[in-house]
Design a protein around this motif. Structure first.
Motif, PDB file in Angstrom:
ATOM      1  N   PHE A 150      -7.756  -0.754  -4.025  1.00 31.62           N
ATOM      2  CA  PHE A 150      -6.619  -1.341  -4.729  1.00 31.62           C
ATOM      3  C   PHE A 150      -5.753  -2.172  -3.789  1.00 31.62           C
ATOM      4  N   ILE A 166       1.597   1.349  -4.342  1.00 32.23           N
ATOM      5  CA  ILE A 166       1.182   0.647  -5.557  1.00 32.23           C
ATOM      6  C   ILE A 166       2.188  -0.452  -5.904  1.00 32.23           C
ATOM      7  N   LEU A 209      -7.398   3.898  -3.481  1.00 36.74           N
ATOM      8  CA  LEU A 209      -6.190   3.225  -2.999  1.00 36.74           C
ATOM      9  C   LEU A 209      -6.516   2.109  -2.031  1.00 36.74           C
TER      10      LEU A 209
END
Length: 867
Positions: free
Chosen positions: A446, A46, A443
């Motif tokens: 993202f 992230i 994820l």
């Protein structure tokens, strides 16, 4: 002697019995530890995709991955394998848990301390990490005492040595993170920190474990020579690090190259053994292919690192190493972690053969696609390709990691349910793959979205300054109230990234107009600033009050060229019509103008030949300027004599325009000797020095503003009759510097308006800061000063001294026996004199024009006083 497949299988000394609560305890511990690892990996992913919004995100993403996920994994697995290889009883799990908790809490403290700029917290966290690793190494040593010892017991030596490497790496990292380290030697500490952690703490356990794990994953017997090869490789890699790391700390490049070469030989030897094993049975599973690819990337990374170190100065190596980060962090370390966990998680988390097979099938899901996507991503990041391609590579690697995270989370959830129920998951097992798949999809989305943003792009292998059609990475230094380079030229649409590092003792930041800004950086701290596509000219500056006004700003200029303008060499100044970088580094081979003033010759008639020539001179760090000169230097040669001496100066005009000369030290009718002579002509200028003083000479041809302003000036020193001998004498000729084509409209406009680009001593901005003048404590040092102008005078001052002797314009204002002293020698344009100082103790004494506009714009230097 060969070992059968059963002997090489991954050791599982604490394998639980299905349904037995006591046997499920190790599985629960592994489960908890790997939940932590997965969380660290997710946070790293992230952070890596949000570099444009988080503080110190580049540093943070790397350390979330290495200090958080990888270090936790190494502590868990090295203890696990050490027990098996030594045939030792398992250590007390409570202390193992304490060490893991201490490590992770300390890692959080380090990362938080750096992110919020709280050095105390970072320092405490560093001490905690060191304590946890010391405990881990001690546990490994205790395991070896009294243990039966297996055939692979020597591999434990890799783990112990790796722990020592991390202790050293953590100490070095703590010095960097807390700002406790001074500027001197910081580059060496950074390089040593990187190498001892990557090649020592991470590289050694991986290479050692592969001697056992590689044939196990392939399902073949170990090579007979495995153990002796493992011993030799440990010696080579350990010796290589022992040579390289101290050499990097000391800034000794070639010993560091030798150490890295020894390490590379060790890696090559181990790789050759692994290759022979592959020839007996090719990789078939996802785990085996990932481990094989990771080993290849290790070889590529070490060889590339060796090549960079052998061809670049250490001061320029750190930015270049950034191009290797995708190879070492993703291709080698990350992929090894994925491959090892793919094989080992089912072994330690399963409750039986059926459960193990189910977990293995879950973690193997889509491994061929993930393998290709991951390694293609690493390759795209490594090669010097345009930014959009690099973004695709980052997205591919991130997607592969995200997919594994989803699968690993599903496996952990499923194992958790199995641990609770004692079975393989029961009725709730269907929720695990679904939850994992959901996390993975989120994820991936993202990561892909983030990869499309500039923040997620990487220009690849060339590192800082690597040319790419759409992106440029430029190293920017903050130092001495200056931003270096002060100007960057880019083509419209270029995606610009700034590697900002603070080389100053003061804290600075850098804010881009209508764009991002760095956090406040302490000495030696750096930050990757993603400026993004450049569509118009921008300014960037330090936001500390007063620093922008003092000159800490830079211009990002859009040019009409297609190639984005000239690259800024790391650490070098950037010539521009708007200014220069006095804090940058001089060019290779640059030498300062000697300020040492020799004694006057005994001869009473001084015959001198001066040739008027044009020459390119480095007038500021990395900035060359075409100058009009006497004798090829600006200022010209210093002449020295005594009262009554005769100077017979022959001026030869080797230039392409008319020049003349004017000596203030002589009195005569100017008509003939000061006339302008054409190219190829010569004249003899004869004068008698009837008065003592520090005198100016300069070109006498109109416009004298331009001729003096372009370098045609020098000094004549005529000793007063009563001049006492000094221990050292220096001569400093101050002047203004105007950049640009000599005689051009723009340069002349600056001269007339009194807007010099710099103020200089002896023709070079800040040259005596780069090459200090020498003196010894208690020595009497005389400084002759002449203000050449063409327009400004000087307020000459040396910080930390009191002048006990001042001689100005033919008269002593202060003598050593006088009770008073002086702090400044003030000279108008064309005046001269000298001051004397006795330096009381060793140190670095700054000499400046105390008009601080001029001091900060080049009129400064250092007197280095030694015992």
């Amino acid at each position: 002697m060969s070992t059968g497949p059963n002997e090489t299988a991954a050791p599982t000394p604490e394998r639980p019995r299905p349904g037995a609560s006591s046997a499920s305890a190790p599985r629960v511990r592994h489960l908890r530890a790997h939940v932590v690892i997965v969380v660290w990996l997710a946070l790293a992913l992230i952070t890596a995709t949000t570099q444009h919004t988080l503080p110190v995100a580049h540093w943070l993403a790397i350390h979330l991955f290495l200090l958080g996920a990888v270090t936790t994994a190494i502590m868990v697995w090295t203890e696990h394998f050490a027990v098996a290889m030594l045939h030792a009883p398992p250590p007390d799990p409570r202390w193992g848990g304490v060490r893991l908790i201490a490590l992770n809490v300390s890692a959080v403290a380090v990362l938080t301390g750096v992110a919020v700029d709280w050095p105390v917290l970072a320092g405490v966290g560093t001490l905690g990490v060191v304590a946890a690793i010391i405990g881990h190494v001690a546990a490994l040593v205790r395991l070896g005492r009294g243990a039966l010892g297996g055939r692979l017991a020597p591999v434990v030596g890799y783990y112990r040595l790796a722990g020592v490497a991390l202790i050293a790496g953590a100490v070095l990292g703590g010095l960097l993170a807390t700002g406790a380290l001074g500027e001197a030697g910081r580059t060496g500490v950074e390089l040593a920190h990187i190498h001892v952690n990557l090649l020592g703490w991470v590289g050694l356990p991986i290479v050692g474990t592969l001697f056992m794990l590689w044939p196990t994953v392939l399902g073949v017997r170990m090579e007979d020579r495995t153990v002796p090869v493992a011993r030799r490789v440990l010696w080579l890699t350990g010796l290589g690090l022992l040579l390289a790391v101290p050499a990097l700390l000391l800034g000794a490049r070639w010993p560091a190259v030798a150490g890295l070469a020894v390490y590379a030989v060790g890696v090559g030897w181990a790789s050759a053994l692994f290759l022979r094993t592959v020839l007996r049975r090719a990789p078939r599973s996802g785990a085996s292919w990932m481990l094989a690819a990771a080993t290849c990337w290790l070889v590529v990374g070490v060889v590339a690192d060796l090549g960079l170190m052998a061809t670049r100065e250490l001061s320029h190596l750190d930015p270049a190493l950034h191009g290797l980060l995708p190879v070492l962090l993703i291709g080698f370390v990350g992929q090894t972690l994925l491959g090892a966990l793919t094989y080992l998680l089912p072994v330690v988390l399963s409750g039986g053969p059926t459960d193990r097979a189910a977990l293995a099938d879950l973690l193997d899901w889509g491994w061929r696609t993930r393998l290709v996507v991951l390694n293609a991503g690493v390759l795209l990041l490594f090669l010097p390709l345009p930014a959009p391609v690099g973004a695709v590579g980052f997205g591919a690697a991130a997607a592969a990691f995200a997919a594994f995270l989803g699968l690993a989370a599903a496996a952990l959830v499923r194992s958790r349910e199995g641990a609770v129920t004692g079975g393989a998951g029961g009725a709730a097992a269907w929720r695990a793959p679904l939850a994992g798949a959901g996390i993975g999809v989120l994820l991936i989305v993202f990561a892909l979205v983030a990869a499309g943003l500039p923040a997620g792009t990487t220009s690849g292998g060339g590192g800082s300054g690597t040319a790419a059609t759409g992106t440029r990475t430029v190293e920017v230094e903050l130092k001495g109230m200056a931003v270096s380079p002060s100007r960057i030229e880019v083509a419209p649409g270029t995606v610009l990234r700034l590697e900002v590092v603070n080389r100053d003792t003061q804290r600075h930041d850098l804010r881009v107009e209508d764009g991002p800004r760095t956090p406040m950086l302490g000495e030696g701290e750096s930050h990757l600033l993603e400026v993004g596509p450049i569509a118009a000219d921008l300014e960037a500056w330090c936001t500390v009050p007063g620093h922008r006004a003092a000159g800490m700003s830079m211009t990002i200029a859009v040019t009409g060229s297609a190639d984005g303008g000239a690259e800024s060499e790391p650490g070098h100044g950037h010539a521009s019509p708007d200014g220069l970088d006095p804090a940058a580094e001089h060019s290779d081979g640059w030498e300062p103008r000697s300020a040492v003033l020799p004694p006057a010759e005994e001869a009473r008639v001084h015959e001198v030949e001066l040739r008027a020539v044009e020459a390119d001179i480095e007038v500021a760090p990395g900035v060359s300027q075409r100058m009009w000169t006497f004798g090829g230097t600006a200022p010209g040669p210093t002449l020295r004599g005594k009262v009554g001496d005769v100077f017979e100066v022959t001026l030869v005009n080797d230039a392409e325009m008319g020049h003349g000369i004017d000596f203030h030290a002589g009195a005569l009718a100017p008509d003939e000797p000061m006339r302008t002579i054409g190219p190829g002509e010569r004249l003899v200028y004869r004068f008698t020095a009837e008065r003592a003083g520090a005198w100016l000479y300069h070109c006498s041809t109109p416009s004298m503003l331009q001729h003096i302003g372009n370098g045609m000036y020098g000094a004549v020193i005529i000793d007063p009759p009563d001049l006492e001998q000094a221990d050292r004498e220096y001569v400093l000729v101050s002047s203004q510097l105007y950049l640009g084509e000599p005689g051009s409209e723009g340069q002349v406009a600056k001269m007339r308006e009194g807007r010099p680009d710099a103020w200089v001593f002896n023709g070079g901005a800040g040259q005596y800061a780069a090459a200090p003048l020498a003196a010894r404590a208690e020595e009497r040092v005389r400084f002759w000063v002449v203000a050449a102008g063409p327009s400004d005078g000087i307020a000459f001052h040396i910080v930390g001294t009191v002048f006990d002797s001042v001689y100005k314009e033919g008269a002593h204002l202060v003598r050593p026996d006088d009770p008073g002293g002086a702090q400044v020698l003030d000279l108008a344009a064309a005046q001269g004199g000298y001051v004397e100082a006795v330096f009381p103790e060793p140190g670095h004494y700054a000499l400046v024009d105390h008009d601080m506009r001029r001091a900060e714009a080049g009129a400064h230097g250092i007197v280095k006083v030694t015992p």
